[in-house]
Design a protein around this motif. Structure first.
Motif, short mmCIF file in Angstrom:
data_model
loop_
_atom_site.label_atom_id
_atom_site.label_comp_id
_atom_site.label_asym_id
_atom_site.label_seq_id
_atom_site.Cartn_x
_atom_site.Cartn_y
_atom_site.Cartn_z
N ILE A 153 0.86 -1.34 -0.02
CA ILE A 153 0.06 0.07 0.06
C ILE A 153 0.81 1.19 -0.06
N PHE A 154 0.71 2.20 -1.03
CA PHE A 154 1.48 3.28 -1.04
C PHE A 154 0.62 4.64 -0.96
N CYS A 155 0.58 5.43 0.23
CA CYS A 155 -0.40 6.61 0.18
C CYS A 155 0.55 7.81 0.15
N ASN A 156 0.30 8.27 -1.07
CA ASN A 156 1.20 9.59 -1.75
C ASN A 156 0.76 10.97 -1.16
N ASN A 157 1.15 11.20 -0.08
CA ASN A 157 0.15 12.27 0.74
C ASN A 157 1.04 13.48 0.80
N ALA A 158 2.13 13.52 0.80
CA ALA A 158 3.04 14.80 1.05
C ALA A 158 2.39 15.90 0.04
N GLY A 159 2.12 17.17 0.55
CA GLY A 159 1.82 18.21 -0.55
C GLY A 159 2.06 19.66 0.60
N ILE A 160 1.68 20.69 -0.06
CA ILE A 160 1.76 21.84 0.29
C ILE A 160 0.69 22.66 -0.52
N ASN A 161 0.63 24.20 -0.17
CA ASN A 161 -0.31 25.01 -0.73
C ASN A 161 0.48 26.31 -0.39
N ALA B 110 7.09 9.70 -7.20
CA ALA B 110 6.98 8.73 -5.96
C ALA B 110 6.00 7.71 -6.44
N ALA B 111 5.04 7.92 -7.28
CA ALA B 111 3.99 6.89 -7.82
C ALA B 111 4.77 6.10 -8.73
N ARG B 112 5.65 6.70 -9.60
CA ARG B 112 6.48 5.79 -10.57
C ARG B 112 7.51 4.89 -9.75
N THR B 113 8.01 5.38 -8.64
CA THR B 113 8.86 4.51 -8.10
C THR B 113 8.18 3.39 -7.31
N MET B 114 7.16 3.67 -6.72
CA MET B 114 6.41 2.50 -6.03
C MET B 114 5.46 1.73 -7.20
N SER C 195 -2.24 -1.22 -3.80
CA SER C 195 -2.71 -0.18 -4.12
C SER C 195 -2.05 0.92 -3.66
N ILE C 196 -2.06 2.06 -4.60
CA ILE C 196 -1.47 3.33 -4.62
C ILE C 196 -2.79 4.60 -4.29
N ILE C 197 -2.45 5.36 -3.43
CA ILE C 197 -3.53 6.16 -2.89
C ILE C 197 -2.98 7.43 -2.99
N ASN C 198 -3.38 8.43 -4.14
CA ASN C 198 -2.76 9.76 -4.24
C ASN C 198 -3.85 10.66 -3.75
N MET C 199 -3.27 11.48 -2.62
CA MET C 199 -3.77 12.49 -1.90
C MET C 199 -4.08 13.64 -2.94
N SER C 200 -5.60 13.77 -3.20
CA SER C 200 -5.78 14.92 -4.16
C SER C 200 -6.58 15.82 -3.21
N SER C 201 -7.70 16.26 -3.82
CA SER C 201 -8.49 17.66 -3.37
C SER C 201 -9.72 17.65 -3.86
N GLN C 202 -10.73 18.28 -3.27
CA GLN C 202 -11.98 18.80 -3.91
C GLN C 202 -11.36 19.88 -5.06
N MET C 203 -10.30 20.28 -4.78
CA MET C 203 -9.54 21.32 -5.88
C MET C 203 -9.08 20.60 -6.96
N GLY C 204 -9.12 19.19 -6.88
CA GLY C 204 -8.92 18.55 -8.07
C GLY C 204 -10.08 18.39 -9.15
N HIS C 205 -11.28 19.15 -8.85
CA HIS C 205 -12.57 18.67 -9.48
C HIS C 205 -13.33 20.26 -9.67
N THR C 206 -12.69 21.11 -8.96
CA THR C 206 -13.41 22.57 -9.08
C THR C 206 -12.33 23.44 -9.06
N GLY C 207 -12.74 24.76 -9.16
CA GLY C 207 -11.90 26.00 -9.10
C GLY C 207 -12.20 26.72 -7.91
N ALA C 208 -11.25 27.51 -7.60
CA ALA C 208 -11.40 28.56 -6.37
C ALA C 208 -10.48 29.60 -6.45
#
Length: 252
Positions: free
Chosen positions: A87-95, A122-126, A138-151
């Motif tokens: 299981i790979f949870c690809n979670n690191a991120g900033i804003n 990281a996803a490529r490596t795993m 299972s690879i789980i990429n941490m996205s956001s509602q902002m990956g489906h809308t704008g703001a």
């Protein structure tokens, strides 16, 4: 299998990036509670040691991997030495929220460098890690509602998360034949150390609550059910999908 057995992660090993605090910490502990052993990755060793102590108290194993995910070569080298990761949870991120007129090349490089470039490699490596060991993971990429809308004030962040959604869908097609599943979790605003400054502005908090139909700001515990689901056999036919945990934000 019983229903509970399908959600069990017993016998699995999970790697979580950004595991020292916030969402990553909560997901790592949830994986341990579901039976997995953990590899915890972030830049700050002290944070990882604290999470590892919580996990070992649950009777699970926790290994620390101090790494800046933006150093893709270092991440790949360290991941190659790990025993099999299921299981790979690809979670690191900033804003760095700000109006488009104020976004600098440094802002772009920082946000896209972590949220998209580092996540991509990281996803490529795993993916290679699982392929080479014949792991149907299972690879789980941490996205956001902002990956489906704008703001407003979030053009850069939205661009990075829309990129994660495209990466996830394409990876699910490419890796499906290997039995590797790839999905995203898409939270609304979650109270974490990273978002804490936003909520000190009452106007911003009122705006967020006006868009969240369930009428409350998210907590890290709101995400752990989806993470365990996507990591487990309960989601064995789910790939290329986005799990929205946005309180109805994107429904309006």
């Amino acid at each position: 299998m019983s229903v509970l057995d399908r959600f069990s992660l017993a016998g699995k090993r999970a790697l979580v990036t950004g595991a020292g605090r916030g969402i990553g910490r909560a997901i790592a502990i949830a994986f341990a509670e579901a039976g997995a052993d953990l590899v915890l990755c972030s830049r700050t060793e002290a944070d990882l040691e604290a999470v590892a102590a919580d996990i070992t108290a649950l009777g699970r194993k926790a290994e620390i991997m101090v790494c800046d995910v933006t150093d893709s070569a270092d991440f790949e080298a360290k991941a190659q030495d790990l025993p099999g990761i299921d299981i790979f949870c690809n979670n690191a991120g900033i804003n760095r929220p700000k109006p488009i007129f104020d976004v600098t090349p440094d802002d772009y490089d920082a946000v896209m460098g972590i949220n998209l470039r580092a996540a991509f490699f990281a996803a490529r490596t795993m993916s290679m890690h699982m392929r080479d060991r014949k792991i149907k993971g299972s690879i789980i990429n941490m996205s956001s509602q902002m990956g489906h809308t704008g703001a407003a004030n979030r053009t850069l962040y939205c661009a990075s998360k829309w990129g994660i959604e495209g990466l996830t869908k394409s990876l699910s097609i490419e890796l499906g034949k290997l039995g590797i599943r790839v999905n995203t979790i898409c939270p609304t605003f979650i109270e974490t150390p990273m978002t804490e400054p936003y909520f000190k502005d009452p106007n911003f908090k009122d705006y967020a609550l006006s868009k969240i139909q369930l009428g409350r700001i998210g907590q890290v515990d709101d995400l752990i059910g989806a993470a365990v689901y996507l990591a487990s056999e309960a989601s064995s036919l789910v790939t290329g999908s986005a799990v929205m945990i946005d309180g109805g934000w994107t429904a309006s």
